[in-house]
Design a protein around this motif. Structure first.
Motif, PDB file in Angstrom:
ATOM      1  N   UNK A   1       0.816  -1.220   0.000  1.00 36.01           N
ATOM      2  CA  UNK A   1       0.000   0.000   0.000  1.00 36.01           C
ATOM      3  C   UNK A   1       0.845   1.264   0.000  1.00 36.01           C
ATOM      4  N   UNK A   2       2.032   1.204   0.570  1.00 35.89           N
ATOM      5  CA  UNK A   2       2.914   2.381   0.560  1.00 35.89           C
ATOM      6  C   UNK A   2       3.288   2.794  -0.858  1.00 35.89           C
ATOM      7  N   UNK A   3       3.207   1.884  -1.804  1.00 34.98           N
ATOM      8  CA  UNK A   3       3.536   2.209  -3.195  1.00 34.98           C
ATOM      9  C   UNK A   3       2.599   3.263  -3.772  1.00 34.98           C
ATOM     10  N   UNK A   4       1.416   3.395  -3.204  1.00 34.02           N
ATOM     11  CA  UNK A   4       0.411   4.306  -3.757  1.00 34.02           C
ATOM     12  C   UNK A   4       0.514   5.724  -3.185  1.00 34.02           C
ATOM     13  N   UNK A   5       1.484   5.968  -2.317  1.00 31.24           N
ATOM     14  CA  UNK A   5       1.611   7.300  -1.711  1.00 31.24           C
ATOM     15  C   UNK A   5       1.725   8.370  -2.787  1.00 31.24           C
ATOM     16  N   UNK A   6       0.918   9.422  -2.646  1.00 35.78           N
ATOM     17  CA  UNK A   6       0.947  10.541  -3.583  1.00 35.78           C
ATOM     18  C   UNK A   6       0.145  10.326  -4.846  1.00 35.78           C
ATOM     19  N   UNK A   7      -0.437   9.139  -5.028  1.00 34.38           N
ATOM     20  CA  UNK A   7      -1.207   8.852  -6.242  1.00 34.38           C
ATOM     21  C   UNK A   7      -2.696   9.094  -6.002  1.00 34.38           C
ATOM     22  N   UNK A   8      -3.463   9.288  -7.081  1.00 34.55           N
ATOM     23  CA  UNK A   8      -4.920   9.390  -6.919  1.00 34.55           C
ATOM     24  C   UNK A   8      -5.507   8.143  -6.272  1.00 34.55           C
ATOM     25  N   UNK A   9      -4.946   6.979  -6.570  1.00 31.97           N
ATOM     26  CA  UNK A   9      -5.484   5.742  -5.996  1.00 31.97           C
ATOM     27  C   UNK A   9      -5.469   5.794  -4.473  1.00 31.97           C
ATOM     28  N   UNK A  10      -4.389   6.313  -3.890  1.00 30.67           N
ATOM     29  CA  UNK A  10      -4.317   6.411  -2.432  1.00 30.67           C
ATOM     30  C   UNK A  10      -5.434   7.298  -1.899  1.00 30.67           C
ATOM     31  N   UNK A  11      -5.696   8.409  -2.583  1.00 28.35           N
ATOM     32  CA  UNK A  11      -6.746   9.315  -2.125  1.00 28.35           C
ATOM     33  C   UNK A  11      -8.117   8.659  -2.241  1.00 28.35           C
TER      34      UNK A  11
ATOM     35  N   UNK B   1      -8.784   5.405  -2.288  1.00 30.31           N
ATOM     36  CA  UNK B   1      -8.892   4.292  -1.346  1.00 30.31           C
ATOM     37  C   UNK B   1      -9.073   4.792   0.078  1.00 30.31           C
ATOM     38  N   UNK B   2      -8.280   5.790   0.487  1.00 30.48           N
ATOM     39  CA  UNK B   2      -8.432   6.328   1.837  1.00 30.48           C
ATOM     40  C   UNK B   2      -9.828   6.923   2.033  1.00 30.48           C
ATOM     41  N   UNK B   3     -10.330   7.607   1.019  1.00 31.41           N
ATOM     42  CA  UNK B   3     -11.685   8.170   1.095  1.00 31.41           C
ATOM     43  C   UNK B   3     -12.701   7.049   1.289  1.00 31.41           C
ATOM     44  N   UNK B   4     -12.568   5.980   0.520  1.00 27.07           N
ATOM     45  CA  UNK B   4     -13.496   4.859   0.643  1.00 27.07           C
ATOM     46  C   UNK B   4     -13.393   4.201   2.010  1.00 27.07           C
ATOM     47  N   UNK B   5     -12.170   3.982   2.478  1.00 25.48           N
ATOM     48  CA  UNK B   5     -11.995   3.349   3.790  1.00 25.48           C
ATOM     49  C   UNK B   5     -12.639   4.192   4.891  1.00 25.48           C
ATOM     50  N   UNK B   6     -12.348   5.504   4.868  1.00 27.94           N
ATOM     51  CA  UNK B   6     -12.821   6.362   5.961  1.00 27.94           C
ATOM     52  C   UNK B   6     -14.309   6.674   5.865  1.00 27.94           C
ATOM     53  N   UNK B   7     -14.758   7.083   4.679  1.00 26.67           N
ATOM     54  CA  UNK B   7     -16.114   7.611   4.559  1.00 26.67           C
ATOM     55  C   UNK B   7     -17.165   6.549   4.262  1.00 26.67           C
ATOM     56  N   UNK B   8     -16.752   5.403   3.743  1.00 28.19           N
ATOM     57  CA  UNK B   8     -17.705   4.322   3.496  1.00 28.19           C
ATOM     58  C   UNK B   8     -17.653   3.294   4.622  1.00 28.19           C
ATOM     59  N   UNK B   9     -16.438   2.929   5.064  1.00 27.61           N
ATOM     60  CA  UNK B   9     -16.308   1.840   6.028  1.00 27.61           C
ATOM     61  C   UNK B   9     -15.878   2.308   7.422  1.00 27.61           C
ATOM     62  N   UNK B  10     -15.763   3.616   7.635  1.00 26.30           N
ATOM     63  CA  UNK B  10     -15.476   4.200   8.949  1.00 26.30           C
ATOM     64  C   UNK B  10     -14.166   3.681   9.528  1.00 26.30           C
ATOM     65  N   UNK B  11     -13.177   3.511   8.680  1.00 27.86           N
ATOM     66  CA  UNK B  11     -11.849   3.067   9.111  1.00 27.86           C
ATOM     67  C   UNK B  11     -11.013   4.288   9.445  1.00 27.86           C
ATOM     68  N   UNK B  12     -10.354   4.261  10.586  1.00 27.14           N
ATOM     69  CA  UNK B  12      -9.564   5.418  11.023  1.00 27.14           C
ATOM     70  C   UNK B  12      -8.068   5.132  11.056  1.00 27.14           C
ATOM     71  N   UNK B  13      -7.676   3.909  10.735  1.00 28.52           N
ATOM     72  CA  UNK B  13      -6.257   3.555  10.695  1.00 28.52           C
ATOM     73  C   UNK B  13      -5.777   3.485   9.245  1.00 28.52           C
TER      74      UNK B  13
END
Length: 468
Positions: free
Chosen positions: A103-113, A115-127
């Protein structure tokens, strides 16, 4: 802990940032129009739970696949089915761990943004996802997927999707769209006519596909006139399921406008299987013009996605097939390539042809001047590799001064990754708000106008361009 900065993508100077915030706030909660994408209609027909986190986030996402493969992970180890039915990783948790390891490979890419948006706003993941949190995050997503509120229809409604268009080939029977109709569910899922397999002589099984087109329509598709009649019939069939657009993924933007006699002779050549690469290109070009003419008759918006050099790795294509991350952008000409089509129908105000490109060098030199002159043309949003904050910014900066905002088609997400849809629209709305704030604070756009434009870019232009 939050995974996403609430001021992400906004300018750093306070005045511009305040303006960007205000513009974004005015459009953040608008309904989502997704008029072109590749989600599976069976999700909404059957409304079964998504199988597991790996099947939702990893296996179908070519952005994820290509990045991991670039670092030596095999597609088989990511659970991607092999054409020959050979062994692949079948344990979704192991696939997820490999994803977390990389997952660190995606740092700075749109995919990271996304995925993080989906994790946090859809699945309520905070880590943040990493090897140490992989199992806990997998379990949290899996637990939510097991609930009714995370089934496809519930997420569709929660995401605020007003319309989602899928994309089906010309030979598809649209059974899943019929099942959606029969279910009584009120979510609006439509189809899009994608005829590549029956217009590209170099597509695998082309002749057999054309014969199947004839069987579906009762037309003699071994003749030029019957072949065109079959396309008209299929377009009408797709319209009966709500289609408002066709889509054409060609290696170039080449068009042609041959006489009926010349076109018939070229058709006979390609259907015989004895043709050159140049003749195949000419036939694809002729069919773009034919499809534009059909759009004048039936009203379907025409989308041209040109410039992808598809299946660049012969080995990956042979073992795993299409859409596995090995489609690469290439140089694309539009000015000369589109001229035959534009000479035929470019001045028609009732025709909408939306142009997409993977060649950013043509934004200011070719695409914006063309769309800024021909009534039939609109520019699609940055596509695929350029669906990002920087890509959207470059697009606006290169095209607005020549064709304005209203010769563009707003935004569409063009995705297979269902949970990324709200994330992608959020990035677009933030990016455009940031760009508009720059115009306002530098005296190039009135503040009231900026709010109108923000609404149009997020919602209104797509609604108009796709006849929604």
């Amino acid at each position: 802990m939050t995974l996403t900065d609430p001021d992400r993508l906004f300018p750093a100077t306070q005045r511009q940032r305040d303006m960007a915030r205000a513009l974004y706030a005015s459009v953040a909660d608008l309904p989502i129009l997704s008029p072109h994408g590749h989600c599976d209609p069976s999700w909404f027909a059957e409304n079964e739970r998504f199988p597991n986190p790996a099947e939702l986030f990893v296996v179908p996402d070519h952005y994820v696949l290509r990045m991991l493969v670039s670092q030596g992970v095999s597609l088989a180890d990511l659970g991607v089915p092999r054409i020959d039915g050979g062994a692949i990783e079948g344990d979704p948790r192991k696939i997820w761990r490999r994803f977390a390891d990389g997952f660190a490979l995606f740092r700075g890419t749109p995919s990271a943004m996304w995925l993080d948006h989906s994790f946090e706003h859809v699945f309520e993941i905070s880590q943040a996802l990493c090897p140490q949190t992989a199992d806990a995050i997998y379990d949290q997503i899996e637990a939510k997927l097991a609930t009714n509120s995370f089934r496809p229809r519930a997420l569709f409604e929660r995401f605020g999707i007003e319309l989602l268009a899928t994309t089906e080939g010309a030979l598809d029977d649209l059974r899943w769209h019929q099942a959606i109709k029969d279910s009584g569910w009120t979510g609006r899922v439509t189809t899009t006519y994608r005829p590549d397999a029956v217009v590209d002589p170099e597509f695998e099984g082309f002749v057999e596909n054309v014969a199947a087109l004839g069987q579906l329509t009762g037309e003699d598709t071994m003749t030029w006139s019957g072949y065109l009649g079959a396309h008209r019939a299929r377009r009408a069939f797709f319209k009966s399921y709500g289609a408002t657009a066709s889509d054409h993924g060609h290696p170039s933007a080449t068009t042609a406008n041959l006489s009926a006699h010349e076109a018939s002779a070229l058709f006979d050549r390609v259907i015989s299987g004895e043709f050159t690469a140049q003749q195949a290109e000419m036939f694809r070009g002729q069919m773009l013009t034919e499809m534009a003419k059909m759009s004048l008759d039936d009203g379907l918006t025409m989308q041209i996605h040109a410039g992808s050099r598809r299946n660049h790795s012969a080995d990956v294509f042979a073992r795993f097939g299409r859409d596995k991350g090995f489609d690469i952008p290439g140089r694309t000409d539009y000015v000369e390539a589109l001229k035959p089509l534009l000479d035929a129908v470019g001045m028609e105000p009732d025709l909408t042809v939306i142009l997409f490109t993977l060649d950013e060098t043509v934004y200011g030199r070719e695409l914006a001047p063309l769309a800024g002159a021909y009534p039939a043309l609109k520019l699609g949003p940055p596509w695929w590799f350029f669906d990002s904050y920087e890509g959207i910014k470059r697009f606006r900066e290169a095209t607005t001064e020549t064709c304005g905002f209203y010769n563009t088609a707003g935004f569409n997400d063009d995705t297979r990754a269902f949970c990324s849809i709200p994330a992608r629209h959020d990035v677009s709305r933030r990016s455009d708000s940031a760009y508009l704030s720059t115009l306002v604070t530098t005296g190039r756009l009135r503040e009231a106008e900026a709010f109108e434009v923000a609404h149009d870019l997020a919602y209104g232009l797509a609604k108009t361009a796709y006849n929604l």
